[in-house]
Design a protein around this motif. Structure first.
Motif, PDB file in Angstrom:
ATOM      1  N   GLN A  46      13.061  -5.312  -2.978  1.00 59.31           N
ATOM      2  CA  GLN A  46      12.816  -4.017  -3.622  1.00 59.31           C
ATOM      3  C   GLN A  46      12.673  -2.966  -2.524  1.00 59.31           C
ATOM      4  N   ALA A  47      12.999  -1.720  -2.859  1.00 56.06           N
ATOM      5  CA  ALA A  47      12.849  -0.634  -1.879  1.00 56.06           C
ATOM      6  C   ALA A  47      12.465   0.633  -2.596  1.00 56.06           C
ATOM      7  N   ILE A  48      11.624   1.419  -1.940  1.00 56.85           N
ATOM      8  CA  ILE A  48      11.176   2.664  -2.565  1.00 56.85           C
ATOM      9  C   ILE A  48      11.033   3.769  -1.521  1.00 56.85           C
ATOM     10  N   CYS A  49      11.483   4.949  -1.878  1.00 55.81           N
ATOM     11  CA  CYS A  49      11.400   6.106  -0.971  1.00 55.81           C
ATOM     12  C   CYS A  49       9.977   6.646  -0.966  1.00 55.81           C
ATOM     13  N   VAL A  50       9.452   6.902   0.244  1.00 49.77           N
ATOM     14  CA  VAL A  50       8.077   7.408   0.350  1.00 49.77           C
ATOM     15  C   VAL A  50       7.995   8.833   0.893  1.00 49.77           C
ATOM     16  N   GLY A  51       9.146   9.466   1.161  1.00 47.85           N
ATOM     17  CA  GLY A  51       9.059  10.847   1.628  1.00 47.85           C
ATOM     18  C   GLY A  51      10.242  11.296   2.455  1.00 47.85           C
ATOM     19  N   GLU A  52      10.073  12.460   3.048  1.00 42.21           N
ATOM     20  CA  GLU A  52      11.130  13.086   3.843  1.00 42.21           C
ATOM     21  C   GLU A  52      11.267  12.427   5.213  1.00 42.21           C
ATOM     22  N   ALA A  53      12.289  12.859   5.965  1.00 46.00           N
ATOM     23  CA  ALA A  53      12.647  12.223   7.233  1.00 46.00           C
ATOM     24  C   ALA A  53      11.520  12.171   8.278  1.00 46.00           C
ATOM     25  N   PRO A  54      10.796  13.270   8.535  1.00 45.61           N
ATOM     26  CA  PRO A  54       9.746  13.177   9.553  1.00 45.61           C
ATOM     27  C   PRO A  54       8.733  12.089   9.196  1.00 45.61           C
ATOM     28  N   SER A  55       8.313  11.292  10.197  1.00 44.16           N
ATOM     29  CA  SER A  55       7.401  10.180   9.910  1.00 44.16           C
ATOM     30  C   SER A  55       6.082  10.655   9.314  1.00 44.16           C
ATOM     31  N   SER A  56       5.672  11.890   9.667  1.00 45.21           N
ATOM     32  CA  SER A  56       4.421  12.436   9.113  1.00 45.21           C
ATOM     33  C   SER A  56       4.533  12.684   7.613  1.00 45.21           C
ATOM     34  N   GLN A  57       5.780  12.711   7.121  1.00 49.85           N
ATOM     35  CA  GLN A  57       6.002  12.929   5.689  1.00 49.85           C
ATOM     36  C   GLN A  57       6.528  11.663   4.995  1.00 49.85           C
ATOM     37  N   SER A  58       6.450  10.536   5.685  1.00 50.96           N
ATOM     38  CA  SER A  58       6.965   9.290   5.091  1.00 50.96           C
ATOM     39  C   SER A  58       6.213   8.065   5.620  1.00 50.96           C
ATOM     40  N   TYR A  59       6.635   7.551   6.773  1.00 51.00           N
ATOM     41  CA  TYR A  59       6.106   6.286   7.270  1.00 51.00           C
ATOM     42  C   TYR A  59       4.639   6.346   7.711  1.00 51.00           C
ATOM     43  N   LEU A  60       4.097   7.527   7.858  1.00 47.46           N
ATOM     44  CA  LEU A  60       2.683   7.664   8.240  1.00 47.46           C
ATOM     45  C   LEU A  60       1.786   8.016   7.052  1.00 47.46           C
ATOM     46  N   LEU A  61       2.350   8.055   5.860  1.00 49.22           N
ATOM     47  CA  LEU A  61       1.566   8.391   4.666  1.00 49.22           C
ATOM     48  C   LEU A  61       0.889   7.130   4.121  1.00 49.22           C
ATOM     49  N   GLY A  62      -0.200   6.752   4.762  1.00 47.23           N
ATOM     50  CA  GLY A  62      -0.902   5.524   4.404  1.00 47.23           C
ATOM     51  C   GLY A  62      -1.309   5.439   2.944  1.00 47.23           C
ATOM     52  N   THR A  63      -1.914   6.508   2.431  1.00 46.56           N
ATOM     53  CA  THR A  63      -2.383   6.508   1.043  1.00 46.56           C
ATOM     54  C   THR A  63      -1.227   6.313   0.070  1.00 46.56           C
ATOM     55  N   LYS A  64      -0.116   6.992   0.334  1.00 48.63           N
ATOM     56  CA  LYS A  64       1.050   6.875  -0.544  1.00 48.63           C
ATOM     57  C   LYS A  64       1.635   5.469  -0.491  1.00 48.63           C
ATOM     58  N   ILE A  65       1.689   4.894   0.696  1.00 55.48           N
ATOM     59  CA  ILE A  65       2.223   3.535   0.861  1.00 55.48           C
ATOM     60  C   ILE A  65       1.372   2.531   0.079  1.00 55.48           C
ATOM     61  N   ILE A  66       0.069   2.712   0.122  1.00 53.72           N
ATOM     62  CA  ILE A  66      -0.833   1.832  -0.633  1.00 53.72           C
ATOM     63  C   ILE A  66      -0.620   2.003  -2.138  1.00 53.72           C
ATOM     64  N   GLU A  67      -0.416   3.230  -2.572  1.00 54.81           N
ATOM     65  CA  GLU A  67      -0.139   3.495  -4.000  1.00 54.81           C
ATOM     66  C   GLU A  67       1.126   2.748  -4.438  1.00 54.81           C
ATOM     67  N   VAL A  68       2.167   2.821  -3.609  1.00 54.96           N
ATOM     68  CA  VAL A  68       3.422   2.125  -3.902  1.00 54.96           C
ATOM     69  C   VAL A  68       3.175   0.616  -3.994  1.00 54.96           C
ATOM     70  N   ALA A  69       2.398   0.093  -3.056  1.00 53.43           N
ATOM     71  CA  ALA A  69       2.093  -1.336  -3.030  1.00 53.43           C
ATOM     72  C   ALA A  69       1.396  -1.771  -4.322  1.00 53.43           C
ATOM     73  N   LYS A  70       0.472  -0.944  -4.775  1.00 53.44           N
ATOM     74  CA  LYS A  70      -0.252  -1.272  -6.018  1.00 53.44           C
ATOM     75  C   LYS A  70       0.672  -1.215  -7.234  1.00 53.44           C
ATOM     76  N   GLN A  71       1.538  -0.210  -7.261  1.00 49.80           N
ATOM     77  CA  GLN A  71       2.481  -0.065  -8.379  1.00 49.80           C
ATOM     78  C   GLN A  71       3.401  -1.277  -8.497  1.00 49.80           C
ATOM     79  N   LEU A  72       3.786  -1.841  -7.342  1.00 47.48           N
ATOM     80  CA  LEU A  72       4.734  -2.952  -7.324  1.00 47.48           C
ATOM     81  C   LEU A  72       4.048  -4.320  -7.234  1.00 47.48           C
ATOM     82  N   ASN A  73       2.714  -4.325  -7.452  1.00 47.66           N
ATOM     83  CA  ASN A  73       1.941  -5.584  -7.428  1.00 47.66           C
ATOM     84  C   ASN A  73       2.135  -6.372  -6.132  1.00 47.66           C
ATOM     85  N   VAL A  74       2.043  -5.661  -5.032  1.00 48.95           N
ATOM     86  CA  VAL A  74       2.182  -6.273  -3.711  1.00 48.95           C
ATOM     87  C   VAL A  74       0.882  -6.978  -3.327  1.00 48.95           C
ATOM     88  N   ASP A  75       1.003  -8.162  -2.734  1.00 52.92           N
ATOM     89  CA  ASP A  75      -0.183  -8.920  -2.317  1.00 52.92           C
ATOM     90  C   ASP A  75      -0.654  -8.547  -0.906  1.00 52.92           C
TER      91      ASP A  75
END
Length: 480
Positions: A46-75
């Motif tokens: 599975q794959a999901i987009c978490v934001g725009e190109a700059p890492s500060s708007q995507s790969y560094l968004l810890g809270t958003k990443i956790i939200e995605v993990a919860k939505q997809l029932n990640v362990d």
């Protein structure tokens, strides 16, 4: 553990997913808008987009990443390296949301994330440290007193630093004030923390790191060393295991010291303890990296152990199934970080399109790769394309195979560090094992690389010309 989200991109995301899939675990990739068609996105279940190109708007968004993990029932979440991998607040937030963080406990990340706190933590364990002060300093007058006491040259280092940022070598007292201000300014800009400290500068050091693994039951082992002395701008480019300079006795001592460092902060999971080794084979604790290292493949090849698998097993509360006495070094491994950088232009990033991208294959060759032909190189992230790793029964065999693999690695559209890697492997200082962290400064110039390139081009032209004349002499039978 049925599903893991990999909070990263590129080759390390694919690397983690490969092991997870082999263990029967589903994988989730995250990506930024510019990475929409990246290989790691397609590789995941599975794959999901978490934001725009700059890492500060995507790969560094810890809270958003956790939200995605919860939505997809990640362990569980595996952070890879870089981005959020050494962010204690993120690790804490993950566990607070009843998701397993595949990495050490937040306390260990915090302690080892500050060089000063790390020094304080290991002080009671009788681990050798470079002479200096173990407290932050901003007072120039006091700094001069300390510097004169331990003797020039000295090294000013950012407490929260890494990758050479906030680091200054000072040869004489007159330069101390200006270099200190620069270090503080750079550290503040890079880490939001201007704390610096002073230590004796080790003039001709080797950079040796020890891989450790620890479980939740007090068991800690070391998986030998990696030599990481070939660096540019204080960042590693070529790594190998084992080191050509360590004796079995010194290896055992450094391994035991690394285990003590891990125990000093109740470490769990995979981590790396870094040391400086001086010309007299004295070693000094440098820092601990509380994550998987970029260069972990060389350790995997000489031990036969999948470090990502061990990380996952430890995170699943399993006991380590390996004991120290069972571990043995088998053969030799070498790694070249293939960066999109121009070694003829001070290793500056080289952006463009990978119009040709063909990786080498064969026995003893491993490529941890995150790119493919036709892709653009994003300007937003670390410029590493892949890691080229070779393995042989001996160091000489691994070096020769690396040279062959570099020649079979075809990239057009950008400049890379492949030619620099070949330069290193062919240089007498490297081949003899007589080198230190100043290898680039002592032996490398863009001109020397250019000369090698011109020699190769001349030889290729001569071979082509010889073949041409040979073809002209071939008797052609006329067809009626």
């Amino acid at each position: 553990m049925k599903k893991i989200l990999v909070a990263n991109r590129g080759e390390i995301a694919i690397r983690v997913m490969k092991t997870a899939k082999s263990m029967g675990i589903k994988t989730v990739a995250i990506y930024s808008t510019i990475d929409r068609n990246a290989p790691h996105v397609r590789f995941a279940d599975q794959a999901i987009c978490v934001g725009e190109a700059p890492s500060s708007q995507s790969y560094l968004l810890g809270t958003k990443i956790i939200e995605v993990a919860k939505q997809l029932n990640v362990d569980a979440i595996h952070p890879g390296y870089g981005f959020l991998s050494e962010n204690a607040d993120f690790a804490e937030q993950v566990t607070q949301n009843n998701i397993i963080f595949i990495g050490p406990k937040p306390k260990a990340i915090r302690v080892m994330g500050s060089k000063l706190a790390a020094k304080e933590a290991v002080k009671a364990y009788n681990i050798p440290m470079v002479p200096g002060i173990d407290q932050a300093i901003t007072d120039v007058v006091k700094a001069k007193e300390i510097a004169n006491k331990i003797g020039f040259p000295i090294l000013i280092k950012a407490s929260a630093g890494g990758g050479g940022k906030g680091m200054r070598i000072v040869e004489k007292e007159n330069d101390l004030e200006s270099q200190m201000q620069r270090a503080i300014s750079e550290a503040t800009s890079a880490f939001g923390d201007g704390s610096v400290f002073i230590e004796k500068y080790v003039a001709s050091p080797r950079h040796i790191e020890i891989q450790i693994m620890a479980d939740n039951y007090g068991n800690t082992i070391h998986l030998f060393e990696r030599e990481c002395s070939v660096q540019r701008r204080h960042q590693k480019v070529v790594e190998e295991a084992p080191s050509s300079i360590l004796t079995p006795e010194l290896r055992a001592k450094m391994g035991e010291a690394a285990i003590k460092v891990a125990k000093a902060c109740d470490y769990v999971g995979a981590g790396t303890v870094e040391f400086l080794l001086d010309e007299h084979n004295n070693f000094y604790f440098l820092e601990m990296n509380t994550r998987l290292q970029v260069e972990h493949p060389v350790t995997e090849l000489i031990t036969g152990i999948d470090l990502v698998e061990q990380q996952i097993r430890v995170a699943r509360e399993e006991k380590l199934s390996i004991q120290q006495k069972e571990l043995q070094i088998q053969g030799h491994a070498l790694e070249l970080r293939v960066y999109a950088e121009d070694p003829l232009n001070d290793f500056l990033p080289s952006v463009g399109n990978l119009s040709t991208y063909k990786i080498p294959v064969g026995t003893g060759i491993r490529v941890d790769n995150g790119f493919e032909q036709g892709m653009d190189i994003p300007i937003y992230y670390d410029p590493m394309l892949s890691k080229l790793i070779t393995y042989g029964k001996t160091r000489e065999e691994a070096i020769e195979l690396m040279i062959e693999a570099i020649q079979e690695y075809h990239i057009e559209g950008i400049q890379t560090t492949l030619s620099f890697g070949k330069f290193v492997c062919e240089h007498e200082a490297f081949r003899s094992g007589k080198f230190d962290t100043h290898f680039v400064k002592k032996h490398y110039t863009p001109e020397s690389l250019q000369i090698e390139k011109e020699k190769e081009a001349k030889i290729a032209a001569m071979i082509a010309m010889k073949q041409y004349f040979k073809d002209q002499k071939t008797v052609r039978v006329p067809i009626n």
